[in-house]
Motif scaffolding. Structure first.
Motif, PDB file in Angstrom:
ATOM      1  N   LEU A   6      36.848  35.365  45.001  1.00 48.91           N
ATOM      2  CA  LEU A   6      35.642  35.407  44.886  1.00 48.91           C
ATOM      3  C   LEU A   6      34.918  34.249  44.152  1.00 48.91           C
ATOM      4  O   LEU A   6      35.757  33.684  43.477  1.00 48.91           O
ATOM      5  CB  LEU A   6      35.113  36.564  44.003  1.00 48.91           C
ATOM      6  CG  LEU A   6      35.333  38.019  45.047  1.00 48.91           C
ATOM      7  CD1 LEU A   6      35.046  39.064  44.061  1.00 48.91           C
ATOM      8  CD2 LEU A   6      34.764  38.145  46.141  1.00 48.91           C
ATOM      9  N   ALA A   7      33.675  33.856  44.352  1.00 47.02           N
ATOM     10  CA  ALA A   7      33.325  32.774  43.531  1.00 47.02           C
ATOM     11  C   ALA A   7      32.590  33.541  42.244  1.00 47.02           C
ATOM     12  O   ALA A   7      32.177  34.304  42.357  1.00 47.02           O
ATOM     13  CB  ALA A   7      32.182  32.129  44.393  1.00 47.02           C
ATOM     14  N   VAL A   8      33.120  32.872  41.290  1.00 44.33           N
ATOM     15  CA  VAL A   8      32.802  33.621  39.947  1.00 44.33           C
ATOM     16  C   VAL A   8      31.889  32.576  39.070  1.00 44.33           C
ATOM     17  O   VAL A   8      32.455  31.403  38.860  1.00 44.33           O
ATOM     18  CB  VAL A   8      34.188  33.812  39.081  1.00 44.33           C
ATOM     19  CG1 VAL A   8      33.789  34.594  37.794  1.00 44.33           C
ATOM     20  CG2 VAL A   8      35.005  34.926  40.015  1.00 44.33           C
ATOM     21  N   THR A   9      30.885  32.874  38.529  1.00 44.56           N
ATOM     22  CA  THR A   9      29.788  32.098  37.822  1.00 44.56           C
ATOM     23  C   THR A   9      29.507  33.043  36.425  1.00 44.56           C
ATOM     24  O   THR A   9      29.767  34.174  36.340  1.00 44.56           O
ATOM     25  CB  THR A   9      28.530  31.871  38.351  1.00 44.56           C
ATOM     26  OG1 THR A   9      27.984  33.001  38.941  1.00 44.56           O
ATOM     27  CG2 THR A   9      29.081  31.087  39.549  1.00 44.56           C
ATOM     28  N   GLY A  10      29.262  32.248  35.220  1.00 47.10           N
ATOM     29  CA  GLY A  10      28.972  32.904  33.987  1.00 47.10           C
ATOM     30  C   GLY A  10      29.574  33.899  33.375  1.00 47.10           C
ATOM     31  O   GLY A  10      29.251  34.856  32.577  1.00 47.10           O
ATOM     32  N   TYR A  11      30.957  33.504  33.643  1.00 45.86           N
ATOM     33  CA  TYR A  11      32.048  34.366  32.929  1.00 45.86           C
ATOM     34  C   TYR A  11      32.012  34.346  31.502  1.00 45.86           C
ATOM     35  O   TYR A  11      32.448  32.963  30.911  1.00 45.86           O
ATOM     36  CB  TYR A  11      33.452  33.871  33.452  1.00 45.86           C
ATOM     37  CG  TYR A  11      34.460  34.902  33.417  1.00 45.86           C
ATOM     38  CD1 TYR A  11      35.076  35.838  34.037  1.00 45.86           C
ATOM     39  CD2 TYR A  11      35.200  34.676  31.892  1.00 45.86           C
ATOM     40  CE1 TYR A  11      36.143  36.807  33.772  1.00 45.86           C
ATOM     41  CE2 TYR A  11      36.287  35.769  31.611  1.00 45.86           C
ATOM     42  CZ  TYR A  11      36.607  36.588  32.621  1.00 45.86           C
ATOM     43  OH  TYR A  11      37.502  37.705  32.129  1.00 45.86           O
ATOM     44  N   GLN A  59      32.426  36.279  50.537  1.00 46.32           N
ATOM     45  CA  GLN A  59      32.046  35.618  51.556  1.00 46.32           C
ATOM     46  C   GLN A  59      30.941  36.074  52.170  1.00 46.32           C
ATOM     47  O   GLN A  59      30.418  35.032  53.265  1.00 46.32           O
ATOM     48  CB  GLN A  59      33.342  35.746  52.438  1.00 46.32           C
ATOM     49  CG  GLN A  59      34.789  35.053  51.723  1.00 46.32           C
ATOM     50  CD  GLN A  59      35.845  35.137  52.737  1.00 46.32           C
ATOM     51  OE1 GLN A  59      35.799  35.978  53.633  1.00 46.32           O
ATOM     52  NE2 GLN A  59      36.908  34.446  52.219  1.00 46.32           N
ATOM     53  N   GLN A  60      30.482  37.059  52.255  1.00 42.32           N
ATOM     54  CA  GLN A  60      29.077  37.639  52.864  1.00 42.32           C
ATOM     55  C   GLN A  60      28.010  36.967  52.254  1.00 42.32           C
ATOM     56  O   GLN A  60      26.687  37.461  52.664  1.00 42.32           O
ATOM     57  CB  GLN A  60      28.983  39.150  53.284  1.00 42.32           C
ATOM     58  CG  GLN A  60      29.948  39.610  54.145  1.00 42.32           C
ATOM     59  CD  GLN A  60      31.359  39.343  53.651  1.00 42.32           C
ATOM     60  OE1 GLN A  60      31.782  40.001  52.505  1.00 42.32           O
ATOM     61  NE2 GLN A  60      32.475  38.926  54.421  1.00 42.32           N
ATOM     62  N   GLY A  61      28.235  36.367  50.991  1.00 35.67           N
ATOM     63  CA  GLY A  61      26.994  35.819  50.284  1.00 35.67           C
ATOM     64  C   GLY A  61      26.214  37.190  49.273  1.00 35.67           C
ATOM     65  O   GLY A  61      25.097  36.665  48.546  1.00 35.67           O
ATOM     66  N   ARG A  62      27.086  38.204  49.259  1.00 36.31           N
ATOM     67  CA  ARG A  62      26.426  39.230  48.381  1.00 36.31           C
ATOM     68  C   ARG A  62      27.008  38.787  46.689  1.00 36.31           C
ATOM     69  O   ARG A  62      28.186  38.687  46.382  1.00 36.31           O
ATOM     70  CB  ARG A  62      27.105  40.688  48.517  1.00 36.31           C
ATOM     71  CG  ARG A  62      26.515  40.731  49.978  1.00 36.31           C
ATOM     72  CD  ARG A  62      27.314  42.416  50.457  1.00 36.31           C
ATOM     73  NE  ARG A  62      28.656  42.040  50.634  1.00 36.31           N
ATOM     74  CZ  ARG A  62      29.340  42.970  51.149  1.00 36.31           C
ATOM     75  NH1 ARG A  62      28.846  44.171  51.682  1.00 36.31           N
ATOM     76  NH2 ARG A  62      30.729  42.870  51.228  1.00 36.31           N
ATOM     77  N   ARG A  63      25.957  38.891  45.919  1.00 28.45           N
ATOM     78  CA  ARG A  63      26.134  38.765  44.482  1.00 28.45           C
ATOM     79  C   ARG A  63      26.000  39.718  43.803  1.00 28.45           C
ATOM     80  O   ARG A  63      25.085  40.731  43.776  1.00 28.45           O
ATOM     81  CB  ARG A  63      25.087  37.541  43.991  1.00 28.45           C
ATOM     82  CG  ARG A  63      25.144  36.200  44.656  1.00 28.45           C
ATOM     83  CD  ARG A  63      24.005  35.320  44.076  1.00 28.45           C
ATOM     84  NE  ARG A  63      23.823  35.045  42.772  1.00 28.45           N
ATOM     85  CZ  ARG A  63      24.629  34.369  42.070  1.00 28.45           C
ATOM     86  NH1 ARG A  63      25.454  33.658  42.313  1.00 28.45           N
ATOM     87  NH2 ARG A  63      24.199  34.492  40.629  1.00 28.45           N
ATOM     88  N   ALA A 115      23.804  45.021  42.043  1.00 28.13           N
ATOM     89  CA  ALA A 115      23.583  44.288  42.924  1.00 28.13           C
ATOM     90  C   ALA A 115      22.358  43.377  42.921  1.00 28.13           C
ATOM     91  O   ALA A 115      21.271  44.054  42.477  1.00 28.13           O
ATOM     92  CB  ALA A 115      23.428  45.066  44.317  1.00 28.13           C
ATOM     93  N   GLU A 116      22.487  42.103  43.153  1.00 28.20           N
ATOM     94  CA  GLU A 116      21.504  40.956  42.934  1.00 28.20           C
ATOM     95  C   GLU A 116      20.693  40.984  44.239  1.00 28.20           C
ATOM     96  O   GLU A 116      19.578  40.880  44.517  1.00 28.20           O
ATOM     97  CB  GLU A 116      21.916  39.916  42.577  1.00 28.20           C
ATOM     98  CG  GLU A 116      22.458  39.993  40.905  1.00 28.20           C
ATOM     99  CD  GLU A 116      22.695  38.468  40.625  1.00 28.20           C
ATOM    100  OE1 GLU A 116      22.752  37.465  41.252  1.00 28.20           O
ATOM    101  OE2 GLU A 116      23.170  38.167  39.581  1.00 28.20           O
ATOM    102  N   ASN A 117      21.563  41.247  45.426  1.00 31.30           N
ATOM    103  CA  ASN A 117      20.757  40.540  46.852  1.00 31.30           C
ATOM    104  C   ASN A 117      21.458  41.495  47.813  1.00 31.30           C
ATOM    105  O   ASN A 117      21.453  41.042  49.080  1.00 31.30           O
ATOM    106  CB  ASN A 117      20.906  39.167  46.989  1.00 31.30           C
ATOM    107  CG  ASN A 117      22.432  38.628  47.199  1.00 31.30           C
ATOM    108  OD1 ASN A 117      23.394  39.672  46.905  1.00 31.30           O
ATOM    109  ND2 ASN A 117      22.659  37.448  47.698  1.00 31.30           N
TER     110      ASN A 117
END
Length: 802
Positions: A96-101, A121-125, A150-152
């Motif tokens: 996954l794309a990981v940010t703010g860890y 990969q579906q863009g779900r944050r 869930a953000e989006n």
């Protein structure tokens, strides 16, 4: 970093092993590594939970030799918790794309948090937050919560919680060719959202039971989730299924309990674990009790300095891990002090001599815990006596490595990772472990606490039994009119024989002989402290006669020490060894801390050279004050002057590779009185040993508890000159320039709370308002009396610096 918060930014799989050790959570009864709860072992992650005293022994065959190794057991993973969205994959940060860890260990509260955002990969944050603790208030409990937001996206969230018994001892690379399967009879149970798992260790037969229950909250309010059993062989698991909408956080709380058949005051461990979680309350309830318990411990154990912020943080980290390894919850467990804490499988969880560095801190803050650690040794006296008889000696011979029973657990072979060769291991010849038991583990405890009852019932028997062994081991040389102690190894560990010798062992190791003389003298002194009736009982029990006591007197005055040019030689024949090419090897290899492995891979031996892995002779100057050491030299009849100690210090400082994390602690200590600047630099390097993983991967296998405790002891005793002798609390401060002040509380004998603050100008000692007796205080050569309801502010005369 702050003085209380150890923080890591960014997800770094290559650093996971280190972080898992440094952020591990425990309570002195059990500890859990800070592995990501969604991970099983692999790809740099290693979930591990270890209970104090739970060992198991398994056989192996290495190079045609049958070996048995007793190891602390990696217990089922209680914290396993992950999630997925709809029918997607389970959480895997590598996919996954990981940010703010962010990963933060709050030392004050004993809570580990983890926050990050993942995008699939579906863009779900999805925002994720976790909190973990191993309760310092409820010694069987641990707790974890997971919040997912869930953000989006909207959809189905499935949270899987497990008690995973599919674990092995696989956390140390050099042991991986050996059998690590210590758990059998795994029995998972799922009852709604309540999990249970029972297991048994193979050889020791310890029953281990875990239980866990869950609570689900949506927007902070209790909610009901669908439950589906997800059990696999060896693993009890449940899926909690909920509908999720953006902006509505879902939290799953998991309260877990771990009970074993070694525990006191319980019946069947599985039932006990279920009872524990039933009465635990919510995560908030467990957390509140836990935070209060840590607050009380910090009140007694915090060490505050005016100095670098990082040093403040790391010192507190060292206190934190010491208390997680050995705490008030350890008192009833019959356990020793594991060299690598309860944080991993290095050294197989064994007890060495690291208590020499740990107990001074506990003696003055948690004496009841120190007392329990001494009883671990006392209960193993029968085995130590049997070990002495097996080599034809009287008294008690304690093992270099100890586990559950007190038999020698030192490996007879070890693997050199450089050469990949299995080699004979002679480190069981470090008989000086018994001297540590007598010295710090008994006499220093008595000096600090005045616990005459302990000395009478237990401590004197330990000291006398150790003294009897050394009195018997010493052999008389009528030509030189000296006693020799032969066939041993010193703390150095690089030297186990003279070059070309047919058998292992060294003669007249200076550290061993000085501490043997000290121990024999203390044993005689100990008898004078006891009441006559108890003294006679002990002498009869141990079969010690007047002739034996006279022999001890003689040995304590005639043990041989070897000298060359005014330098105390590490052992007889040391001066005949070759000088080592330090510059050449540093240029060739860079890191030469493990010269033994480098030389063996080259087909050579450290036995040929004047070099040390760690402090050996210099350990004398750490354990004994200059007055105490000179008193031993006077008793042995060896001349000395004011240059004797500095000369030996300078000699060995230049010939040590620092292959042990303990070495820099000792070097800082021996320089603390004569070269404060260098002492401070060594101290800072010692602080970094685990945090910076200076040995290149060893911290990930478990923290180095002796080195951590040693930095604390150096701060509280080395730089302050604190002594606890003759019922007087003594100080001789000599702070490094970079250390503005140090402040701590201690318990000394009948004085339950003494607060000490030292800076470069003033020493302030304050008593407890509830005290009833006056405390004698000595500051350098002046004597004072502290009223228990008042304080003393004593000006310090500036001493000549470096």
């Amino acid at each position: 970093m702050t003085g209380w918060l150890l923080r890591y930014d960014g997800w770094d799989p290559s650093a996971e092993a280190l972080r898992e050790s440094l952020c591990a959570l425990g309570n002195g009864r059990f500890a859990t590594r800070a592995a990501a709860p969604e991970n099983r072992a692999g790809n740099g992650s290693y979930p591990g939970t270890y209970a104090a005293g739970v060992f198991d022994r398994l056989p192996d065959v290495v190079d045609g030799h049958r070996l048995e190794n007793e190891s602390i057991v990696n217990l089922p993973d209680w914290q396993s918790l992950t999630f997925r969205i709809d029918d997607g994959a389970w959480l895997d940060l590598s996919a996954l794309a990981v940010t703010g860890y962010v990963q933060e260990l709050d030392l004050r509260r004993g809570v580990l948090t983890r926050r990050f955002v993942v995008e699939d990969q579906q863009g779900r944050r999805t925002g994720v937050a976790q909190r973990r603790l191993v309760s310092m208030a409820d010694p069987c409990l641990a707790a974890l919560d997971l919040t997912v937001e869930a953000e989006n996206w909207s959809g189905t969230l499935t949270v899987r919680s497990a008690l995973d018994g599919r674990v092995t001892n696989d956390g140390v690379a050099r042991y991986r060719g050996l059998d690590g399967r210590h758990l059998v009879d795994l029995r998972p149970v799922v009852d709604g959202d309540v999990l249970g798992l029972d297991a048994r260790t193979v050889q020791s037969g310890v029953v281990v039971s875990l239980a866990a229950r869950h609570r689900v909250l949506v927007d902070g309010r209790p909610a009901t989730a669908g439950t589906e059993t997800a059990t696999e062989p060896g693993c009890a698991a449940v899926d909690l299924v909920l509908a999720v909408d953006p902006g509505r956080p879902v939290t799953v709380e998991k309260i877990a309990a771990l009970c074993t058949s070694r525990d006191r005051g319980i019946g069947e461990p599985g039932e006990a674990a279920r009872d524990e979680i039933a009465r635990a309350g919510s995560f908030a309830d467990v957390l509140a009790r836990h935070e209060l318990a840590w607050d009380h411990l910090w009140t007694r154990c915090d060490v505050r300095i005016t100095g670098p912020v990082r040093a403040t943080l790391v010192l507190r980290l060292h206190v934190f891990h010491l208390l997680q390894s050995v705490s008030p919850h350890s008192v009833d467990l019959d356990v020793g002090i594991p060299a690598r804490g309860l944080h991993g499988e290095a050294y197989r969880g064994h007890v060495f001599w690291d208590e020499v560095f740990v107990l001074p801190f506990l003696n003055l803050r948690l004496p009841e815990v120190a007392r329990a650690m001494l009883l671990y040794r006392w209960r193993r006296l029968p085995q130590a006596r049997a070990s002495a008889r097996a080599v034809g000696r009287r008294g008690a011979m304690f093992p270099w490595q100890s586990g559950s029973t007190g038999r020698e657990e030192t490996q007879t072979m070890h693997l050199n990772p450089r050469s990949q060769r299995w080699l004979p291991d002679n480190s069981h010849l470090q008989r000086h472990i018994g001297l540590a038991v007598a010295y710090n583990n008994t006499w220093r405890y008595y000096e600090a606490t005045g616990d005459v009852d302990f000395l009478s019932e237990y401590g004197a028997e330990l000291i006398l039994s150790v003294a009897a062994f050394w009195g018997d081991l010493a052999s008389y040389d009528p030509v030189g009119d000296r006693f020799d102690i032969c066939g041993v190894m010193g703390p150095d560990e690089y030297h186990d024989a003279l070059p070309g010798a047919d058998s292992p062992g060294l003669d007249d190791n200076a550290y061993t002989n000085v501490m043997a003389a000290w121990t024999l003298t203390r044993a005689l002194e100990c008898l004078d402290v006891l009441l006559p009736g108890r003294r006679h009982e002990l002498l009869d029990l141990l079969d010690i006669r007047r002739a034996d006591l006279e022999h001890w007197q003689h040995v304590s005055r005639k043990l041989r020490l070897c000298w060359a040019d005014g330098v105390l030689l590490q052992f007889r024949g040391y001066d005949q060894l070759e000088e080592f090419d330090w510059a050449g090897y540093r240029e060739r290899y860079g890191d030469i801390s493990r010269l033994d492995r480098i030389l063996e891979a080259e087909g050579r031996s450290p036995n040929d050279y004047k070099l040390s892995k760690q402090a050996d002779v210099l350990m004398l100057f750490q354990l004994l004050t200059s007055d105490e050491l000179y008193a031993v030299l006077d008793r042995l009849g060896y001349p000395h002057d004011r240059h004797t100690i500095p000369r030996s210090v300078a000699y060995y400082l230049e010939r040590t590779s620092h292959g042990s994390t303990l070495s820099k602690v000792v070097h800082a200590w021996v320089l603390a009185r004569g070269d404060r600047r260098r002492a401070w630099n060594w101290f800072l390097e010692a602080l970094e040993s685990d945090v910076a993983d200076v040995q290149g991967g060893t911290t990930g296998e478990g923290i180095h508890l002796g080195a951590m405790a040693g930095t604390l002891d150096l701060l509280q005793r080395g730089f302050t000159g604190l002594e606890t002798r003759e019922e007087v609390l003594g100080f001789d401060p000599f702070l490094p320039d970079a250390l503005g002040s140090v402040r701590f509380r201690l318990r000394y004998r009948r004085h339950s709370e003494v607060e000490v603050t030292i800076d470069h100008d003033t020493l302030t000692v304050g008593g407890s308002s509830t005290g009833s007796t006056v405390l004698p205080v000595r500051v350098r050569d002046k004597h004072f009396r502290l009223d228990p309801r008042g304080s003393l502010a004593i000006p310090l005369r500036r001493r000549r610096g470096d």
